[in-house]
Design a protein around this motif. Structure first.
Motif, PDB file in Angstrom:
ATOM      1  N   GLY A  53       0.813  -1.220   0.000  1.00 25.48           N
ATOM      2  CA  GLY A  53       0.000   0.000   0.000  1.00 25.48           C
ATOM      3  C   GLY A  53       0.841   1.263   0.000  1.00 25.48           C
ATOM      4  O   GLY A  53       0.422   2.298  -0.522  1.00 25.48           O
ATOM      5  N   ILE A  54       2.033   1.191   0.593  1.00 30.00           N
ATOM      6  CA  ILE A  54       2.895   2.374   0.633  1.00 30.00           C
ATOM      7  C   ILE A  54       4.119   2.218  -0.271  1.00 30.00           C
ATOM      8  O   ILE A  54       4.840   3.176  -0.512  1.00 30.00           O
ATOM      9  CB  ILE A  54       3.357   2.668   2.085  1.00 30.00           C
ATOM     10  N   TYR A  55       4.349   1.000  -0.774  1.00 27.98           N
ATOM     11  CA  TYR A  55       5.478   0.761  -1.684  1.00 27.98           C
ATOM     12  C   TYR A  55       5.032  -0.281  -2.712  1.00 27.98           C
ATOM     13  O   TYR A  55       5.356  -1.465  -2.618  1.00 27.98           O
ATOM     14  CB  TYR A  55       6.682   0.255  -0.883  1.00 27.98           C
ATOM     15  N   PRO A  56       4.247   0.157  -3.688  1.00 27.68           N
ATOM     16  CA  PRO A  56       3.587  -0.790  -4.624  1.00 27.68           C
ATOM     17  C   PRO A  56       4.494  -1.325  -5.730  1.00 27.68           C
ATOM     18  O   PRO A  56       4.265  -1.079  -6.914  1.00 27.68           O
ATOM     19  CB  PRO A  56       2.451   0.055  -5.185  1.00 27.68           C
ATOM     20  N   LYS A  57       5.513  -2.068  -5.347  1.00 30.53           N
ATOM     21  CA  LYS A  57       6.366  -2.707  -6.352  1.00 30.53           C
ATOM     22  C   LYS A  57       5.812  -4.076  -6.744  1.00 30.53           C
ATOM     23  O   LYS A  57       5.836  -4.482  -7.900  1.00 30.53           O
ATOM     24  CB  LYS A  57       7.790  -2.866  -5.811  1.00 30.53           C
ATOM     25  N   SER A  58       5.350  -4.807  -5.714  1.00 30.60           N
ATOM     26  CA  SER A  58       4.823  -6.152  -5.963  1.00 30.60           C
ATOM     27  C   SER A  58       3.910  -6.533  -4.819  1.00 30.60           C
ATOM     28  O   SER A  58       4.036  -6.006  -3.706  1.00 30.60           O
ATOM     29  CB  SER A  58       5.975  -7.155  -6.081  1.00 30.60           C
ATOM     30  N   ASN A  59       2.986  -7.467  -5.081  1.00 30.04           N
ATOM     31  CA  ASN A  59       2.083  -7.921  -4.022  1.00 30.04           C
ATOM     32  C   ASN A  59       2.581  -9.197  -3.359  1.00 30.04           C
ATOM     33  O   ASN A  59       1.865  -9.833  -2.589  1.00 30.04           O
ATOM     34  CB  ASN A  59       0.671  -8.128  -4.570  1.00 30.04           C
ATOM     35  N   SER A  60       3.834  -9.577  -3.669  1.00 27.82           N
ATOM     36  CA  SER A  60       4.420 -10.771  -3.051  1.00 27.82           C
ATOM     37  C   SER A  60       5.931 -10.592  -2.944  1.00 27.82           C
ATOM     38  O   SER A  60       6.515  -9.708  -3.575  1.00 27.82           O
ATOM     39  CB  SER A  60       4.098 -12.022  -3.876  1.00 27.82           C
ATOM     40  N   PHE A  61       6.546 -11.455  -2.128  1.00 27.83           N
ATOM     41  CA  PHE A  61       7.989 -11.380  -1.930  1.00 27.83           C
ATOM     42  C   PHE A  61       8.718 -12.350  -2.858  1.00 27.83           C
ATOM     43  O   PHE A  61       8.177 -13.361  -3.303  1.00 27.83           O
ATOM     44  CB  PHE A  61       8.353 -11.724  -0.480  1.00 27.83           C
ATOM     45  N   ASP A  62       9.987 -12.027  -3.064  1.00 32.02           N
ATOM     46  CA  ASP A  62      10.877 -12.928  -3.801  1.00 32.02           C
ATOM     47  C   ASP A  62      12.290 -12.666  -3.307  1.00 32.02           C
ATOM     48  O   ASP A  62      12.562 -11.639  -2.676  1.00 32.02           O
ATOM     49  CB  ASP A  62      10.774 -12.676  -5.306  1.00 32.02           C
TER      50      ASP A  62
ATOM     51  N   GLY B 182       9.606  -8.328  -6.741  1.00 31.02           N
ATOM     52  CA  GLY B 182       9.275  -8.996  -5.484  1.00 31.02           C
ATOM     53  C   GLY B 182      10.428  -8.931  -4.493  1.00 31.02           C
ATOM     54  O   GLY B 182      10.229  -8.784  -3.279  1.00 31.02           O
ATOM     55  N   ALA B 183      11.668  -9.042  -5.004  1.00 33.48           N
ATOM     56  CA  ALA B 183      12.852  -8.936  -4.146  1.00 33.48           C
ATOM     57  C   ALA B 183      12.974  -7.512  -3.599  1.00 33.48           C
ATOM     58  O   ALA B 183      13.334  -7.293  -2.431  1.00 33.48           O
ATOM     59  CB  ALA B 183      14.097  -9.321  -4.930  1.00 33.48           C
ATOM     60  N   ASN B 184      12.649  -6.549  -4.462  1.00 33.20           N
ATOM     61  CA  ASN B 184      12.684  -5.153  -4.039  1.00 33.20           C
ATOM     62  C   ASN B 184      11.619  -4.871  -2.979  1.00 33.20           C
ATOM     63  O   ASN B 184      11.845  -4.109  -2.034  1.00 33.20           O
ATOM     64  CB  ASN B 184      12.473  -4.255  -5.257  1.00 33.20           C
ATOM     65  N   GLN B 185      10.461  -5.542  -3.135  1.00 34.58           N
ATOM     66  CA  GLN B 185       9.386  -5.385  -2.151  1.00 34.58           C
ATOM     67  C   GLN B 185       9.816  -5.960  -0.803  1.00 34.58           C
ATOM     68  O   GLN B 185       9.538  -5.387   0.253  1.00 34.58           O
ATOM     69  CB  GLN B 185       8.124  -6.095  -2.635  1.00 34.58           C
ATOM     70  N   LEU B 186      10.511  -7.090  -0.826  1.00 31.94           N
ATOM     71  CA  LEU B 186      11.005  -7.697   0.406  1.00 31.94           C
ATOM     72  C   LEU B 186      12.033  -6.786   1.078  1.00 31.94           C
ATOM     73  O   LEU B 186      12.007  -6.605   2.301  1.00 31.94           O
ATOM     74  CB  LEU B 186      11.630  -9.064   0.106  1.00 31.94           C
ATOM     75  N   ALA B 187      12.921  -6.216   0.280  1.00 35.88           N
ATOM     76  CA  ALA B 187      13.936  -5.317   0.834  1.00 35.88           C
ATOM     77  C   ALA B 187      13.285  -4.131   1.540  1.00 35.88           C
ATOM     78  O   ALA B 187      13.675  -3.750   2.653  1.00 35.88           O
ATOM     79  CB  ALA B 187      14.858  -4.832  -0.283  1.00 35.88           C
ATOM     80  N   PHE B 188      12.270  -3.547   0.887  1.00 36.82           N
ATOM     81  CA  PHE B 188      11.573  -2.406   1.495  1.00 36.82           C
ATOM     82  C   PHE B 188      10.927  -2.799   2.822  1.00 36.82           C
ATOM     83  O   PHE B 188      11.055  -2.101   3.831  1.00 36.82           O
ATOM     84  CB  PHE B 188      10.503  -1.866   0.546  1.00 36.82           C
ATOM     85  N   SER B 189      10.223  -3.931   2.842  1.00 37.12           N
ATOM     86  CA  SER B 189       9.496  -4.347   4.049  1.00 37.12           C
ATOM     87  C   SER B 189      10.444  -4.648   5.203  1.00 37.12           C
ATOM     88  O   SER B 189      10.148  -4.338   6.365  1.00 37.12           O
ATOM     89  CB  SER B 189       8.635  -5.573   3.746  1.00 37.12           C
ATOM     90  N   MET B 190      11.604  -5.226   4.903  1.00 37.72           N
ATOM     91  CA  MET B 190      12.571  -5.528   5.957  1.00 37.72           C
ATOM     92  C   MET B 190      13.167  -4.243   6.533  1.00 37.72           C
ATOM     93  O   MET B 190      13.291  -4.093   7.755  1.00 37.72           O
ATOM     94  CB  MET B 190      13.677  -6.437   5.404  1.00 37.72           C
TER      95      MET B 190
END
Length: 203
Positions: free
Chosen positions: A34-43, A50-58
């Motif tokens: 919702g605040i970093y819409p790169k992907s809706n899942s991790f990789d 998805g890897a970029n989304q995981l990096a942001f969330s961590m």
């Protein structure tokens, strides 16, 4: 912002069907799309969205949205891309250590000690006015000592000294002193009258 160390770990798991799950402190790590819409899942293990989304969330989990957005891609290249295993564990301390080395984290400013500057008071203090002593004032007016005053009033010298210490004369003592002072004035009048008569007689 200040980074707070903790003992939690990030855990990643890829199922045989290819589904990916990441937990932090035994709770599922939200994607925060919702605040970093790169992907809706991790990789992981690559540089995908998805890897970029995981990096942001961590990073967001341990810092702020602003810092996570700024360094997500770099964290992806340095860390997430190297996670090739189906199951991996990455401690929060390792992530924080990476942040310390690579992120421009503003340190809290040390508060300067407040020095109270007392305004110089140039006004000179007025000397305290000494309280007058009734016994001393009477003796000075009559030109006599406390001992002589005691003799005039026919009281012990210690009594007059006590009056001086207390700066208080009892009512009867005041009456006696007033009577003596009046008699002294009257005596001066009488003496002046006698001197005047003598001058008349001599002329």
């Amino acid at each position: 912002m200040a980074i707070v160390m903790n003992n939690h770990v990030f855990k990643g798991h890829r199922t045989l069907l290819g589904n990916k799950f990441v937990t932090y402190g035994e709770l599922e790590l939200p994607t925060r799309e919702g605040i970093y819409p790169k992907s809706n899942s991790f990789d992981w293990g690559n540089s995908s969205r998805g890897a970029n989304q995981l990096a942001f969330s961590m990073l967001f989990q341990l810092s702020s949205q602003e810092l996570a957005e700024q360094y997500a891609e770099q964290f992806t290249q340095d860390v997430v891309r190297s996670l090739h295993a189906r199951d991996w564990v990455l401690s929060a301390s390792d992530v924080l250590e990476w942040m310390e080395k690579n992120c421009d984290i503003p340190q809290p400013k040390e508060q300067e000690p407040k020095v109270k500057v007392k305004a110089a008071n140039n006004t000179k203090k007025k000397p305290k006015k000494q309280k007058s002593n009734i016994v001393k004032d009477i003796c000075q007016e009559l030109g006599i000592t406390q001992k002589q005053l005691a003799e005039i009033l026919e009281v012990p010298e210690g009594t007059v000294s006590s009056w001086a210490v207390k700066n208080e004369i009892p009512r009867l003592g005041k009456k006696a002193i007033e009577f003596y002072m009046k008699s002294q004035k009257n005596q001066k009048i009488v003496d002046s009258y006698r001197s005047f008569i003598e001058l008349l007689q001599a002329s």
